[in-house]
Design an enzyme around this catalytic site. Structure first.
Site, PDB file in Angstrom:
ATOM      1  N   MET A  30      42.680  13.602  31.678  1.00 24.94           N
ATOM      2  CA  MET A  30      42.997  12.193  31.416  1.00 24.94           C
ATOM      3  C   MET A  30      44.350  12.112  30.701  1.00 24.94           C
ATOM      4  O   MET A  30      44.669  11.084  30.084  1.00 24.94           O
ATOM      5  CB  MET A  30      41.899  11.538  30.575  1.00 24.94           C
ATOM      6  CG  MET A  30      40.559  11.533  31.315  1.00 24.94           C
ATOM      7  SD  MET A  30      39.451  10.217  30.816  1.00 24.94           S
ATOM      8  CE  MET A  30      39.224  10.602  29.106  1.00 24.94           C
ATOM      9  N   HIS A  37      44.528  21.942  27.480  1.00 21.95           N
ATOM     10  CA  HIS A  37      44.798  21.609  28.886  1.00 21.95           C
ATOM     11  C   HIS A  37      45.757  22.638  29.502  1.00 21.95           C
ATOM     12  O   HIS A  37      45.590  23.047  30.651  1.00 21.95           O
ATOM     13  CB  HIS A  37      45.477  20.241  28.998  1.00 21.95           C
ATOM     14  CG  HIS A  37      44.619  19.083  28.584  1.00 21.95           C
ATOM     15  ND1 HIS A  37      44.901  18.323  27.481  1.00 21.95           N
ATOM     16  CD2 HIS A  37      43.498  18.560  29.133  1.00 21.95           C
ATOM     17  CE1 HIS A  37      43.994  17.359  27.375  1.00 21.95           C
ATOM     18  NE2 HIS A  37      43.124  17.489  28.356  1.00 21.95           N
TER      19      HIS A  37
HETATM   20  O1  PAF Z   1      37.436  15.907  30.488  1.00 17.24           O
HETATM   21  C1  PAF Z   1      38.150  14.977  30.899  1.00 17.24           C
HETATM   22  O2  PAF Z   1      39.342  14.845  30.586  1.00 17.24           O
HETATM   23  C2  PAF Z   1      37.540  13.932  31.831  1.00 17.24           C
HETATM   24  O3  PAF Z   1      36.217  13.668  31.487  1.00 17.24           O
HETATM   25  C3  PAF Z   1      37.673  14.310  33.324  1.00 17.24           C
HETATM   26  C4  PAF Z   1      36.916  15.578  33.647  1.00 17.24           C
HETATM   27  C5  PAF Z   1      39.136  14.476  33.678  1.00 17.24           C
HETATM   28  C6  PAF Z   1      37.091  13.189  34.174  1.00 17.24           C
HETATM   29  O4  PAF Z   1      37.733  11.971  33.942  1.00 17.24           O
END
Ligand code: PAF
Length: 292
Positions: A30, A37
């Protein structure tokens, strides 16, 4: 690194990679990217020939009164970070492209059993929103592998179950939580913490480590849960839950279970923080433990 917004552009971009037999890894996010990330993106590059990242703040997984409106949207910064990691393609669709019939009109994916416990009990509809958007992203990109963080352990299990139940042809990978030096799990929501709250936040990880040690010492799960909750309160957090569960399906533990996970969610100021720790009682360190 190219940025595409439309589903048709994404599919067009993937054609030559597939034609050349290249493996594609998708990292759904997101945005508001942090080191956790970026570790997923690095794994994507190691695992596959092409790393595709999606950024989409998914309205369907936010409840009324939650932070959908204020969730940090930092596309320019995220783009630079992804570029520096060697990401091949960034997919950042608009809400209209993902939900053309609106959110109410969207066909949904429900994963029973796993979705209404723990975080799902406090956030009704949240995991249906997650499963629905991840299912759509997987269908849009049709990656060979999709990579998620284990910090959202319940989410990871929901996605694994959905992929299995719907026979989606993708391998789901979970990667260990990346932590700050004081143990706080990296999260986009850590940015909501004031300096004073940030100083208190590592109490969450400390309570999980305490729970792991007590379980290994043979304390019963309900005692471990009670003590963990108390430690959070003493640390200045407001616990939502502090539970010991079976790692495979998040059901309450029995005395036979050896692969456990301690999961917690707690409120600290404006933030609702979550974290978890795998605990193996066989003496064999689980992947998550080995990494912490
Ligand atoms: O973990 C996240 O950032 C969100 O829940 C995802 C997996 C991208 C789904 O919107």
């Amino acid at each position: 690194m190219e940025l595409v917004e439309k589903i048709t552009s994404l599919r067009r971009r993937l054609v030559p990679w597939r034609r050349d037999g290249e493996q594609i890894a998708l990292v759904p996010t997101m945005g508001n990217l942090h080191a956790g990330h970026l570790a997923l993106v690095r794994e994507a590059r190691r695992t596959a020939d092409r790393a595709l990242v999606s950024i989409f703040v998914n309205p369907l997984q936010f409840g009324p009164g939650e932070d959908f409106g204020s969730y940090p949207r930092t596309l320019d910064r995220d783009r630079k970070l992804l570029e520096a990691e060697g990401t091949d393609l960034l997919f950042a669709p608009q809400v209209k492209a993902v939900y053309p019939h609106g959110q109410e009109g969207q066909t949904r994916v429900e994963v029973p059993g796993l979705s209404d416990i723990l975080c799902g009990a406090s956030r009704p509809g949240h995991f249906a929103g997650v499963a629905t958007v991840v299912c759509k992203l997987l269908n849009m990109a049709q990656p060979d592998v999709a990579i998620f963080g284990e910090k959202d352990f319940q989410q990871l299990l929901v996605i694994q179950r959905m992929v299995k139940d719907l026979c989606l042809p993708v391998r789901v990978m979970g990667l260990p939580t990346v932590r700050e030096p004081d143990g706080l799990a990296m999260s986009s929501r850590n940015g909501y913490l004031t300096p004073d709250e940030r100083a208190r936040a590592p109490a969450l990880y400390r309570a999980l480590c305490g729970a792991r040690d007590r379980l290994r010492a043979g304390l019963a799960a309900d005692e471990v849960e009670r003590k963990g909750g108390e430690e959070l309160v003493d640390g200045g957090l407001r616990p939502d839950y502090f539970d010991v569960r079976r790692a495979s399906d998040l059901q309450p533990v029995t005395t036979q279970d050896e692969d456990l996970v301690v999961l917690t969610a707690a409120y600290l100021g404006k933030a609702r923080l979550i974290d978890n720790l795998r605990v193996s009682l066989t003496g064999e360190a689980s992947r998550t433990e080995a990494a912490t």
